[in-house]
Design an enzyme around this catalytic site. Structure first.
Site, PDB file in Angstrom:
ATOM      1  N   GLU A 239      -2.225   5.633  -1.741  1.00  0.00           N
ATOM      2  CA  GLU A 239      -1.224   5.821  -0.671  1.00  0.00           C
ATOM      3  C   GLU A 239       0.261   6.137  -0.817  1.00  0.00           C
ATOM      4  O   GLU A 239       0.641   5.725  -1.978  1.00  0.00           O
ATOM      5  CB  GLU A 239      -1.234   4.699   0.489  1.00  0.00           C
ATOM      6  CG  GLU A 239      -0.752   3.421  -0.143  1.00  0.00           C
ATOM      7  CD  GLU A 239      -0.609   2.155   1.024  1.00  0.00           C
ATOM      8  OE1 GLU A 239       0.143   2.236   1.767  1.00  0.00           O
ATOM      9  OE2 GLU A 239      -1.774   1.706   1.073  1.00  0.00           O
ATOM     10  N   GLY A 407      -6.073  -7.908   1.383  1.00  0.00           N
ATOM     11  CA  GLY A 407      -5.340  -8.562   2.330  1.00  0.00           C
ATOM     12  C   GLY A 407      -5.827  -9.818   3.084  1.00  0.00           C
ATOM     13  O   GLY A 407      -7.034  -9.551   3.525  1.00  0.00           O
TER      14      GLY A 407
END
Length: 436
Positions: A239, A407
Site C-alpha cells: 500500500e 491487526g
C-alpha cells in the site's frame, strides 16, 4: 528538465533504448559495484534507480546531519516534529533542482524516539526506466557513460536459487503478545493495534537476487531495493502511505483485512468471499479508512477529502486485502511534510488511536526500525511518494530478517493472528536467495 541535479555545471542527460526487463536493469545497476549507496523505487509503469550521494540528510534522535556539495558536513540538534527537521534540512539544500530517495523508521513517530530515524540521499546519478527507454541523468559525465553502457547490455542478471525460510517458528511468544493486546483492548486502552514478530534468516542473503525473485512473485503497489550506509532492504509494499503531486493533491491507500491468496482459483474465490463478509475484517478496515479521513481533514482544504474504491479486494502476493483510497487537496499553507506528519505511521501498521497504539507497540515489541516505516521519494517541486514498508527483507552486519504483523481488535484470536503473519511472511520467505 525532469531529472536535474545541479552543482556548478549542467548535468549530463542520456536516453538509452533497452529491450531488457526493467527489473533486470535495476538489479544490474544495483549489483554493478559502481555505487556504495543506492535506492531502487518502483511505481506503476516506472522504475527509478538513484545511485551515489550528491547530498545526504540523516536524522537521528539527537541531531540532523547534512552533507551538501561545496559545504562541509554539518550536524545540529533538532526539536519538535521530525518532519519539520527534514523539511528544514532540504530547504537549505544548495541545489535549485533535486530529487531525494531514502527511508524513514517507524520510531520517527515514537513519543521518545531513539536511534536512526531517517536516511535520505540526493543521488549523483538517476535512471528512470519507462516504456523501454532509460533516461539517465548524472553530475559526473564518466559515471553517466558507465551507467549507459551497463544499460545497453542485452544479458540478464541471474537471480540465484532461493532457499525458503520457515515461517512457522516463534508462535508461542507471538500468541502471548496477541493475548496481551486483546486484554488491553478489553481494558479500554485502545481499539486496535498491529502486533508484529521478527523472523531471523539463518544464512547470509543475496539481497539483490532476493529482490528479483520476490518481485517476480508479487504484485505490489510499490517495490524497492536499497543500500544506504551499509543497511540493505528490499520489499514489495502492498500500500501507498502518502502520495502528493506538485499541485498538492494527496492520496493514501489503507489496507486492512487479510486472507491468504494463491491457493488455487476455487480456494481463492472462497476465501475472498469470506474476507468480504467477515465482521471482524470489515470492522478493521472501516475504522482504518475513517482514521485516514480524519488525518487528511487536518491538512486538506475543507470539502476535498473523499473515499474511492471503498473496500475493494487487492491481491498482493500471498495474501489478499480489503483496500480503499482516501484523497484530498492540501490546504494552501500545507506541504507534503504536513501530509507525512499526519499520515505517518500508517494506520494499518500501527493502530487506533495511533498515539496509544504506538505506545503499546513499544511495550509489546522490540524496536521496529524500517519495518512499518516508509521508503520515500521527494522533489524540489513539492512532489512526494512513500511506500509503507511491509513484506520486506532487512539486512545489516551479515544478519538478515523478515517481519510481519496482524491487526488486533477485540474479536481477535491468537491462533488466527499468528496464521495471518505466516500468510504475510509467505510473500517473501519462499524467495530469499542465499549468498553464493
Amino acid at each position: 528538465m525532469s531529472f536535474g541535479l545541479r552543482t556548478d555545471e549542467e548535468p549530463t542527460e542520456l536516453v538509452v533504448e533497452s529491450a531488457s526487463d526493467p527489473l533486470a536493469l535495476m538489479a544490474r545497476l544495483a549489483g554493478s559495484g559502481l555505487f556504495d549507496d543506492y535506492v531502487v523505487y518502483e511505481r506503476p509503469g516506472s522504475y527509478t534507480f538513484a545511485g551515489g550521494a550528491l547530498g545526504e540528510v540523516v536524522l537521528d534522535a539527537g541531531a540532523v546531519h547534512t552533507r551538501w556539495p561545496g559545504s562541509p558536513p554539518s550536524a545540529r540538534p533538532w526539536s519538535g516534529r521530525p518532519a519539520d527537521a527534514l523539511r528544514d534540512a532540504f530547504a537549505a539544500a544548495p541545489l535549485p533542482v533535486w530529487n531525494a530517495y531514502g527511508w524513514i523508521a517507524f520510531e520517527f513517530a515514537a513519543p521518545r524516539p531513539a536511534g536512526r530515524l531517517a536516511h535520505l540521499v540526493v543521488p549523483r546519478t538517476e535512471v528512470r526506466v519507462e516504456d523501454g527507454r532509460a533516461h539517465v541523468t548524472g553530475v559526473d559525465p564518466i559515471e553517466t557513460e558507465q551507467v549507459a553502457k551497463l544499460l545497453a547490455k542485452s544479458d540478464t542478471l541471474p537471480s540465484g536459487i532461493p532457499s525458503p525460510v520457515d515461517v512457522r517458528v516463534g508462535g508461542e511468544v507471538y500468541r502471548t503478545r496477541v493475548a496481551q493486546a486483546v486484554q488491553e483492548i478489553h481494558d479500554g486502552l485502545y481499539q486496535k493495534v498491529i502486533v508484529s514478530r521478527r523472523l531471523d534468516v539463518p544464512f547470509p542473503v543475496d539481497v539483490v537476487s532476493t529482490y528479483v525473485r520476490g518481485r517476480r512473485a508479487n504484485t505490489p503497489a510499490r517495490s524497492f531495493l536499497l543500500d544506504l550506509g551499509g543497511f540493505q532492504s528490499t520489499g514489495f509494499s502492498p500500500e501507498v502511505l502518502a502520495s502528493v503531486d506538485p499541485d498538492g493533491r494527496v492520496m493514501t491507500q489503507p489496507l486492512a483485512g487479510t486472507r491468504a491468496f494463491g491457493l488455487g482459483s476455487d480456494a481463492d474465490a472462497r476465501v475472498r468471499r469470506e474476507l468480504e463478509t467477515d465482521p471482524k475484517e470489515i470492522f478493521e478496515h472501516a475504522v482504518s479508512v475513517r482514521t485516514s479521513q480524519d488525518e487528511l481533514y487536518g491538512v486538506c482544504t475543507p470539502g476535498t477529502v473523499q473515499v474511492t474504491d471503498f473496500m475493494t479486494v487487492k491481491e498482493r502476493g500471498s495474501v489478499q486485502h480489503l483496500g480503499s483510497s482516501v484523497s484530498g487537496t492540501l490546504a494552501s499553507e500545507r506541504s507534503a511534510w504536513d501530509a507525512l506528519d499526519a499520515l505517518f505511521p500508517g494506520v494499518t501498521a500501527s493502530g487506533i488511536p495511533k498515539t496509544e497504539a504506538i505506545e503499546a507497540i513499544g511495550r509489546l515489541e522490540e524496536p521496529r526500525g524500517l519495518y512499518a516505516g516508509a521508503v520515500v521519494t521527494l522533489s524540489h517541486d513539492g512532489a512526494f511518494d512513500s511506500a509503507l514498508v511491509l513484506r520486506a527483507l532487512y539486512n545489516q552486519d551479515g544478519q538478515a530478517w523478515l517481519r510481519a504483523g496482524a491487526g488486533i481488535v477485540s474479536g481477535s484470536t491468537p491462533d488466527r493472528e499468528y496464521e495471518e503473519t505466516c500468510e504475510k511472511l509467505s510473500s517473501i520467505a519462499p524467495h530469499v536467495v542465499p549468498l553464493p
